[in-house]
Design a protein around this motif. Sequence first.
Motif, PDB file in Angstrom:
ATOM      1  N   ILE A  35       0.871  -1.184   0.000  1.00 45.21           N
ATOM      2  CA  ILE A  35       0.000   0.000   0.000  1.00 45.21           C
ATOM      3  C   ILE A  35       0.904   1.229   0.000  1.00 45.21           C
TER       4      ILE A  35
ATOM      5  N   LYS B 296       6.580   8.357   2.241  1.00 48.41           N
ATOM      6  CA  LYS B 296       6.165   7.135   1.557  1.00 48.41           C
ATOM      7  C   LYS B 296       7.354   6.266   1.141  1.00 48.41           C
TER       8      LYS B 296
ATOM      9  N   ALA C  57      -5.820   0.287   2.859  1.00 48.89           N
ATOM     10  CA  ALA C  57      -5.956   0.486   1.418  1.00 48.89           C
ATOM     11  C   ALA C  57      -7.023   1.535   1.111  1.00 48.89           C
TER      12      ALA C  57
ATOM     13  N   PRO D 144      -4.894   5.321   2.917  1.00 52.94           N
ATOM     14  CA  PRO D 144      -3.488   5.043   3.228  1.00 52.94           C
ATOM     15  C   PRO D 144      -2.899   6.036   4.212  1.00 52.94           C
TER      16      PRO D 144
ATOM     17  N   SER E 181       4.329   4.092   3.618  1.00 59.21           N
ATOM     18  CA  SER E 181       3.824   2.919   2.910  1.00 59.21           C
ATOM     19  C   SER E 181       3.700   1.743   3.880  1.00 59.21           C
TER      20      SER E 181
END
Length: 508
Positions: free
Chosen positions: A272, A280, A331, A334, A338
């Motif tokens: 994700i 991220k 999901a 988010p 990540s």
Amino acid sequence: MKKIHLAFLSGLLLCNLPASAQKKTALPPEFRIKQSETEAHMRFLAADELLGRRTGEQGNLIAARYIAEQFRKLGVIPVPGNTSPGTSGYYQNVPFEKMGSNGSGEIIADAEKLKSGEDWILMNGDATDITAPLVYASYGLENIEKGWDDYKGLDVKGKIVLVQSGTPDVQTPSEIIASSAEKRRLAAEKGALAVIELFNAPMPWNMVNRYFAGERISLAESATTTKSIPHAWVNGKEAKITRALRGVQTVTFKTTGRKSQIVNSYNVAGYIPGSDPVLKSEYVLLTAHYDHVGVGKQGGQPFTPEDSIFNGARDNAFGTVAVLTAAEALAKNPPKRSVLIVALTAEEVGLLGSRYYAAHPLLPLNKCILNLNSDGAGYNDTTIVSVMGLNRTGVKTEIETASKAFGLGVFADPSPEQGLFDRSDNVNFAKEGIPAPTFTPGFKEFNGDIMKNYHQVSDNPETVDFGYLLKFCQAYAYTVRLIADRKTAPQWIAGDKYEAAAKKLYGK
């Protein structure tokens, strides 16, 4: 009561926001997960039709397929760059060597005749009948960083090598298993004909014999079966056996060998991407093992013709449902960092799926800020979650906040005498330096309530508290979100035994 609780919590959160933001803010998706969803996952993964999800067998493969298709359905994507075959990149193939039962044979050291299946177990190797000099090589390991060089000055070509079990640092069963293949590889590389390992782990020899003498699975040393030198585990706790082997110059080693074949199982991985353009690049790793011990004699515990399936609802469909719940919630919305989700195979046969992943990561380990593992033997307290490493890994606040949001307390490190932190998949990531607590269903000690279902045929969905399962999974998912949204990465507490590995991994 649940609706009132969630509404009250929502009100508290909104009260602290500016009026302009209150209209736009809602609780994250994990607060809206339904019990029917977590229950459905549990009823499928721990169903009789999956035959105990034993690594390398059909039920295990069905579970892997189910997890991969749930990832696809939920919008969790394959890990970028994963080229492993199967379900569009969700699988990481893990090759195993599956061996038949321990064969017959004997090891003769002067007057002592050691019988296979009683005094020793053949861990690997083909049929052989050899008489050769015996050379003692301490632990049979080489590690320049740690100063181990047990073969220094030794010529073992054409000889049998005698070694101690485990490593100079660790004598836990999992470390003995993990180091055993390396001892065999090194001995073969140096020309030895066979290895005899004196097993000295803190567990009864009769348990070792029962567990390892039957059919067993290990990580394959190559993608195809190759001839391996015979490798025996000998009961090193029996003084007369140790004296005999340490006191002779020549040993006779006879065995009918163990048949072996290569089988495949899979770690199932989904990704994700984070929402923050900078953060991220880092990720939180979620893990839970989805395998169990199988059917009948494979389970190693009593069974009946009416019920011979070791369903593994608590161990570890529970944890697998938690990561699937996190996958669904995260999901949909988010977090900043990540999230990498890996459902692991082969935990029950020596933490092998996680060991393979740590050696073959799909994303750089130094970008992983934390591993939140979920595993457990069972529960007997539905008012708490139990966390191995709560006070060691820098995320106590997030775990307590998330658990409290669903009416659960937190209990740190139950049954410390059991060494539970180092007995689940998290330890293979901790060894790399990654802070890695394990989020476990609620218990405070290993007692009769836990053992009643642990690795028993009774551990099936009909005995699960589905209301507690929902709260546990929601707390796990919310914990992940809070950690992934942190400004700074968590760290091991100063002086922790894994702190040095973390400094090496992260370069600080």
